[in-house]
Motif scaffolding. Structure first.
Motif, mmCIF file in Angstrom:
data_model
loop_
_atom_site.group_PDB
_atom_site.id
_atom_site.type_symbol
_atom_site.label_atom_id
_atom_site.label_comp_id
_atom_site.label_asym_id
_atom_site.label_seq_id
_atom_site.Cartn_x
_atom_site.Cartn_y
_atom_site.Cartn_z
ATOM 1 N N ALA A 119 0.828 -1.194 0.000
ATOM 2 C CA ALA A 119 0.000 0.000 0.000
ATOM 3 C C ALA A 119 0.871 1.256 0.000
ATOM 4 N N GLU A 120 0.461 2.256 -0.767
ATOM 5 C CA GLU A 120 1.198 3.509 -0.808
ATOM 6 C C GLU A 120 0.977 4.278 0.481
ATOM 7 N N ASP A 121 2.006 5.030 0.934
ATOM 8 C CA ASP A 121 1.748 5.947 2.022
ATOM 9 C C ASP A 121 1.018 7.152 1.436
ATOM 10 N N LEU A 122 0.392 7.943 2.294
ATOM 11 C CA LEU A 122 -0.488 9.010 1.835
ATOM 12 C C LEU A 122 0.263 10.063 1.027
ATOM 13 N N THR A 123 1.455 10.436 1.476
ATOM 14 C CA THR A 123 2.227 11.459 0.762
ATOM 15 C C THR A 123 2.544 11.021 -0.658
ATOM 16 N N THR A 124 2.942 9.754 -0.807
ATOM 17 C CA THR A 124 3.252 9.217 -2.138
ATOM 18 C C THR A 124 2.005 9.220 -3.001
ATOM 19 N N ARG A 125 0.873 8.843 -2.410
ATOM 20 C CA ARG A 125 -0.371 8.792 -3.176
ATOM 21 C C ARG A 125 -0.785 10.192 -3.636
ATOM 22 N N LEU A 126 -0.686 11.172 -2.736
ATOM 23 C CA LEU A 126 -1.064 12.536 -3.091
ATOM 24 C C LEU A 126 -0.171 13.079 -4.199
ATOM 25 N N HIS A 127 1.113 12.805 -4.094
ATOM 26 C CA HIS A 127 2.050 13.259 -5.134
ATOM 27 C C HIS A 127 1.702 12.634 -6.479
ATOM 28 N N ARG A 128 1.357 11.333 -6.443
ATOM 29 C CA ARG A 128 0.993 10.640 -7.685
ATOM 30 C C ARG A 128 -0.280 11.218 -8.276
ATOM 31 N N LEU A 129 -1.287 11.482 -7.437
ATOM 32 C CA LEU A 129 -2.548 12.038 -7.921
ATOM 33 C C LEU A 129 -2.349 13.428 -8.526
ATOM 34 N N ILE A 130 -1.578 14.261 -7.836
ATOM 35 C CA ILE A 130 -1.342 15.632 -8.302
ATOM 36 C C ILE A 130 -0.653 15.638 -9.662
ATOM 37 N N ASN A 131 0.218 14.661 -9.883
ATOM 38 C CA ASN A 131 0.987 14.612 -11.124
ATOM 39 C C ASN A 131 0.411 13.634 -12.144
ATOM 40 N N SER A 132 -0.821 13.186 -11.924
ATOM 41 C CA SER A 132 -1.418 12.216 -12.850
ATOM 42 C C SER A 132 -1.911 12.861 -14.139
ATOM 43 N N ALA A 133 -1.928 14.192 -14.191
ATOM 44 C CA ALA A 133 -2.303 14.922 -15.408
ATOM 45 C C ALA A 133 -1.646 16.301 -15.335
#
Length: 324
Positions: A119-133
């Motif tokens: 499972a991703e930690d929250l910071t990694t997930r947020l960074h991925r979401l922000i940079n998904s587009a």
């Protein structure tokens, strides 16, 4: 255990979410290798030691989104899944390899969960979401159904510029909703990000719009018509088909590839199973309801029947060269 026949995406999603091992055969009726492999699946389903395994058949052409997601570019293809996670796959008609891989996953038993990514930690997930587009909007609701006035105003503003953007509904995930406030040091929604950087909320975006800064930052949507014209004119001869020239995914496309292979004409192909927007849009654009479709120098020649007629009349080569 019987082999389950599935032709709907919702059925597929429900079935693969099972904690049991699920073996999915992507097949096509026109592909001769699929018949014997369906027989193999039936025999495996009867084996007592595999009674906990779900065996499924899916027509690849009827589930283009699923085929695209799992990179199913040829049939037969077999996927081994558990709890929605892909554990292994077999590409092609290889009964021995399929049996071996199924038995391996069965022997792992409960240990197969270790194949799932951590499972991703929250910071990694947020960074991925922000940079998904390039342009990412975190909002309440979706672009088609905003759930607050501020989000609705932000969507209207972006749409007025014909902007290309992606949204995330913060109402769908409380962890993201609260975590992003801390991550970005911005306490309210909507939040607009461009190229991974926070622009701000509605007030900031309105100010940038009035100053003209916003329009310069936003990538514009390519209209479907523009995209279709670009695809049609990417080469002197373009074929829109199901599958690729190496692995056609319908009988008509397979026949067309065989005919074109007899010529010395260079052509490019586009797999309409990978893009539903193109698949449906081109039917209207060209006023031609079926596939494959052949274009020469941006002009529609027709489908398989027309190509066959041109071959029989001796006009095919000259037509493909744009000489008639």
């Amino acid at each position: 255990m019987v082999v389950i026949n599935i032709s709907q995406k919702t059925e597929f999603e429900d079935t693969i979410s099972s904690s049991d091992l699920v073996v999915v055969h992507f097949y096509a009726d026109w592909a001769t290798q699929c018949g014997p492999m369906n027989d193999v699946l039936e025999e495996l389903a009867k084996q007592a030691e595999l009674k906990g395994v779900k065996f499924v058949k899916c027509p690849a052409e009827d589930l283009p989104e699923v085929s695209l997601r799992y990179s199913v570019s040829a049939v037969p293809t077999f996927l081994l899944l558990r709890g929605g996670s892909l554990l292994d796959r077999v590409d092609g008609a290889n009964a021995a390899e399929l049996t071996k891989k199924i038995n391996l996953q069965v022997s792992k038993g409960s240990n197969t969960t270790s194949a799932k990514p951590a499972a991703e930690d929250l910071t990694t997930r947020l960074h991925r979401l922000i940079n998904s587009a390039p342009v990412m909007l975190f909002m309440k609701g979706t672009s088609t159904e905003p759930r607050c006035g501020f989000s609705k105003s932000m969507v209207s503003l972006l749409d007025s510029h014909g902007a290309l953007y992606k949204t995330f509904d913060i109402l769908s995930n409380e962890e993201v909703r609260q975590g992003l406030k801390t991550y970005s040091k911005w306490p309210t929604y909507p939040q607009l990000y461009i190229n991974g950087e926070l622009i701000g909320g509605l007030d900031i975006v309105k100010e940038m719009n009035e100053s003209g800064e916003l329009q310069e930052l936003l990538p514009k949507k390519e209209t479907l018509e523009m995209r279709l014209k670009s695809l049609i004119n990417q080469s002197d001869c373009v074929v829109f088909m199901k599958g690729s020239r190496e692995a056609p995914q319908c009988g008509f496309s397979k026949q067309l590839m065989a005919i074109l292979a007899e010529t010395d004409i260079k052509f490019v192909t586009f797999d309409i199973l990978t893009d539903e927007e193109v698949r449906q849009g081109l039917k209207t654009f060209s006023n031609w309801p079926t596939y494959p479709q052949v274009y020469v120098k941006g002009e529609l020649i027709g489908g398989l029947d027309i190509i066959k007629e041109l071959k029989e009349s001796g006009e095919l080569l000259s037509t493909l060269k744009g000489q008639s």
